[in-house]
Design an enzyme around this catalytic site. Structure first.
Site, PDB file in Angstrom:
ATOM      1  N   GLU A 105      -1.867  -1.861   8.567  1.00 47.10           N
ATOM      2  CA  GLU A 105      -1.218  -0.562   8.211  1.00 47.10           C
ATOM      3  C   GLU A 105      -2.314   0.589   8.463  1.00 47.10           C
ATOM      4  O   GLU A 105      -1.818   1.588   9.417  1.00 47.10           O
ATOM      5  CB  GLU A 105      -0.776  -0.372   6.572  1.00 47.10           C
ATOM      6  CG  GLU A 105      -0.224   0.877   6.603  1.00 47.10           C
ATOM      7  CD  GLU A 105       1.491   1.318   6.674  1.00 47.10           C
ATOM      8  OE1 GLU A 105       1.843   2.492   7.069  1.00 47.10           O
ATOM      9  OE2 GLU A 105       1.873   0.295   7.223  1.00 47.10           O
ATOM     10  N   ARG A 106      -3.466   0.580   8.090  1.00 47.69           N
ATOM     11  CA  ARG A 106      -4.348   1.612   8.223  1.00 47.69           C
ATOM     12  C   ARG A 106      -4.888   1.508   9.784  1.00 47.69           C
ATOM     13  O   ARG A 106      -4.939   2.668  10.533  1.00 47.69           O
ATOM     14  CB  ARG A 106      -5.521   1.178   7.475  1.00 47.69           C
ATOM     15  CG  ARG A 106      -5.477   1.543   6.072  1.00 47.69           C
ATOM     16  CD  ARG A 106      -6.679   1.032   5.341  1.00 47.69           C
ATOM     17  NE  ARG A 106      -7.677   2.042   5.255  1.00 47.69           N
ATOM     18  CZ  ARG A 106      -8.959   1.790   6.002  1.00 47.69           C
ATOM     19  NH1 ARG A 106      -9.362   0.430   6.491  1.00 47.69           N
ATOM     20  NH2 ARG A 106      -9.917   2.659   6.049  1.00 47.69           N
ATOM     21  N   ARG A 107      -5.045   0.455  10.440  1.00 48.30           N
ATOM     22  CA  ARG A 107      -5.239   0.490  11.840  1.00 48.30           C
ATOM     23  C   ARG A 107      -4.359   0.900  12.589  1.00 48.30           C
ATOM     24  O   ARG A 107      -4.384   1.692  13.680  1.00 48.30           O
ATOM     25  CB  ARG A 107      -5.375  -1.098  12.274  1.00 48.30           C
ATOM     26  CG  ARG A 107      -6.914  -1.499  12.037  1.00 48.30           C
ATOM     27  CD  ARG A 107      -6.946  -2.981  12.112  1.00 48.30           C
ATOM     28  NE  ARG A 107      -6.106  -3.591  10.809  1.00 48.30           N
ATOM     29  CZ  ARG A 107      -5.939  -5.135  10.763  1.00 48.30           C
ATOM     30  NH1 ARG A 107      -6.308  -5.687  11.729  1.00 48.30           N
ATOM     31  NH2 ARG A 107      -5.530  -5.314   9.470  1.00 48.30           N
ATOM     32  N   SER A 122     -14.271   5.480  13.834  1.00 46.96           N
ATOM     33  CA  SER A 122     -14.793   4.113  14.242  1.00 46.96           C
ATOM     34  C   SER A 122     -14.392   3.554  15.275  1.00 46.96           C
ATOM     35  O   SER A 122     -14.701   2.889  16.147  1.00 46.96           O
ATOM     36  CB  SER A 122     -14.599   3.413  13.053  1.00 46.96           C
ATOM     37  OG  SER A 122     -15.386   2.033  13.463  1.00 46.96           O
ATOM     38  N   ARG A 143       0.943  -1.217   0.027  1.00 44.11           N
ATOM     39  CA  ARG A 143      -0.026  -0.094   0.073  1.00 44.11           C
ATOM     40  C   ARG A 143       0.957   1.203   0.068  1.00 44.11           C
ATOM     41  O   ARG A 143       1.569   1.330   0.901  1.00 44.11           O
ATOM     42  CB  ARG A 143      -0.798  -0.214   1.304  1.00 44.11           C
ATOM     43  CG  ARG A 143      -1.866   1.199   1.377  1.00 44.11           C
ATOM     44  CD  ARG A 143      -2.949   1.057   0.235  1.00 44.11           C
ATOM     45  NE  ARG A 143      -4.024   2.092   0.502  1.00 44.11           N
ATOM     46  CZ  ARG A 143      -4.935   2.201  -0.253  1.00 44.11           C
ATOM     47  NH1 ARG A 143      -5.085   1.578  -1.213  1.00 44.11           N
ATOM     48  NH2 ARG A 143      -5.847   3.106   0.195  1.00 44.11           N
ATOM     49  N   GLU A 160      -3.597  -9.362   2.598  1.00 44.51           N
ATOM     50  CA  GLU A 160      -4.707  -8.580   3.586  1.00 44.51           C
ATOM     51  C   GLU A 160      -5.081  -7.443   2.724  1.00 44.51           C
ATOM     52  O   GLU A 160      -6.454  -7.195   2.770  1.00 44.51           O
ATOM     53  CB  GLU A 160      -3.913  -8.096   4.740  1.00 44.51           C
ATOM     54  CG  GLU A 160      -5.061  -7.624   5.588  1.00 44.51           C
ATOM     55  CD  GLU A 160      -4.302  -6.335   6.364  1.00 44.51           C
ATOM     56  OE1 GLU A 160      -4.879  -5.843   7.489  1.00 44.51           O
ATOM     57  OE2 GLU A 160      -3.386  -5.662   5.887  1.00 44.51           O
ATOM     58  N   LEU A 187     -11.741  -3.842  15.958  1.00 41.13           N
ATOM     59  CA  LEU A 187     -12.356  -5.227  16.047  1.00 41.13           C
ATOM     60  C   LEU A 187     -11.459  -6.204  15.624  1.00 41.13           C
ATOM     61  O   LEU A 187     -11.633  -7.450  16.002  1.00 41.13           O
ATOM     62  CB  LEU A 187     -13.419  -5.188  14.595  1.00 41.13           C
ATOM     63  CG  LEU A 187     -14.803  -4.264  15.204  1.00 41.13           C
ATOM     64  CD1 LEU A 187     -15.749  -4.142  13.919  1.00 41.13           C
ATOM     65  CD2 LEU A 187     -15.321  -4.688  16.383  1.00 41.13           C
ATOM     66  N   GLN A 188     -10.229  -5.806  14.998  1.00 39.73           N
ATOM     67  CA  GLN A 188      -9.136  -6.869  14.536  1.00 39.73           C
ATOM     68  C   GLN A 188      -8.035  -6.274  14.843  1.00 39.73           C
ATOM     69  O   GLN A 188      -7.442  -5.296  14.299  1.00 39.73           O
ATOM     70  CB  GLN A 188      -9.358  -7.143  12.939  1.00 39.73           C
ATOM     71  CG  GLN A 188      -8.609  -7.973  12.156  1.00 39.73           C
ATOM     72  CD  GLN A 188      -9.151  -9.589  12.733  1.00 39.73           C
ATOM     73  OE1 GLN A 188     -10.130  -9.782  12.901  1.00 39.73           O
ATOM     74  NE2 GLN A 188      -8.180 -10.260  13.077  1.00 39.73           N
TER      75      GLN A 188
END
Length: 312
Positions: free
Chosen positions: A107-109, A82, A68, A140, A89-90
């Site tokens: 990466e985003r989390r 969120s 990414r 992913e 959540l993960q």
């Protein structure tokens, strides 16, 4: 109350949990997961592979195999909102790297936690090698549909180059067909400008595949800009490519039989440019060098021509 759906695809969850889903409460499965690959014994004690633990955000470093390249700011903010409202959540997935951890998935989390200035993040720690880490990172992103077509192609190319894999071996690692990998890699034959159009969503993969049918990179670039300006469909693009190739074939035949065919080809190019730019154009060539002169009348006309060329 219905259980929240995990955000990763089932395929990746299966890999991370030894083929079994992890409950939403974070409880461990009964059977211990088997790591994808083991290169060396752990340098320090690790928690059970089936469990999660809180680790310092500052200790997580980015993976060199992350496919990414760009994450839109608004989407990252949406994820942060969120997480603030509902929690994570993960958990992210990492592997030990000395006294730190290397990110495998999430990466985003991770960026969202940094945006929220949170110090700790739930993580799943795995002992796997470089090739498995790169494969999981790519899987992913593919499952979450976050990669644009160019990033996806670069991810496949990186796997093949860094780990000396064939297209078939790469396809097996990421769970794709070999033809899918081959078609994706063809996009890297496009010049950087067209790859940029594709990455920003100005062109579709269908348009890009049709453009590959034009050998001349200059003509390919001109047609790419026409597609965007005129909103051409893939079918319309196919028709344009057929006409351009037919014209090129006819010009090649004439050139072999007629010494003046080269001048005719330049004149044809001049007419195409004049039609596209709606301005007088001169095309002059001396040996292998040449120049194109575009005439304009006033600043407004110049701005219009620059817009036609995609420079405004």
């Amino acid at each position: 109350m219905a259980k929240p759906k995990p955000r990763l695809g089932r395929g990746l969850n299966g890999i991370l949990s030894g083929g079994k889903e992890t409950s939403s409460s974070g409880s461990a499965p009964k059977k211990k997961a088997t790591p994808a690959a083991t290169s060396a014994p752990p340098k320090r004690p690790l928690p059970p592979a089936r469990g999660y633990q809180e680790i310092q955000v500052s200790l997580v470093k980015r993976s060199p195999y992350q496919p990414r390249k760009d994450i839109p700011t608004e989407k990252l903010q949406d994820l942060a909102n969120s997480i603030r409202a509902e929690g994570l959540l993960q958990p992210i997935v990492v592997r030990p790297a000395g006294k730190e951890f290397e990110l495998i998935a999430g990466e985003r989390r991770l960026r969202a936690f940094e945006l929220l200035n949170l110090k700790q993040i739930p993580a799943r720690i795995m002992e796997i090698g470089d090739a498995s880490s790169a494969s999981l990172a790519l899987i992913e992103n593919l499952q979450r549909e976050q990669l644009n077509p160019v990033e996806e192609a670069l991810g496949y190319a990186s796997l093949m180059k860094d780990f000396d894999l064939t297209q078939e071996e790469t396809a097996e690692r990421v769970g794709k067909g070999r033809a899918t990998i081959a078609n994706s890699l063809r996009l890297l034959h496009l010049n950087s400008e067209i790859q940029g159009f594709l990455g920003r969503g100005l062109l579709t993969t269908g348009h890009a595949k049709v453009l590959l049918g034009i050998e001349d990179p200059t003509l390919r670039g001109l047609l790419a800009r026409r597609i965007i300006e005129e909103g051409m469909s893939v079918r319309e693009t196919e028709n344009q490519v057929k006409r351009l190739n037919a014209r090129g074939s006819n010009q090649s035949t004439k050139k072999a039989a007629d010494p003046g065919a080269e001048n005719s080809a330049l004149d044809s190019l001049r007419k195409d440019l004049e039609k596209h730019l709606r301005a007088p154009v001169q095309v002059k060539q001396t040996g292998k060098k040449g120049r194109i002169v575009i005439q304009f009348t006033g600043n407004d006309d110049l701005d219009r021509i620059l817009q036609q060329l995609g420079m405004r």
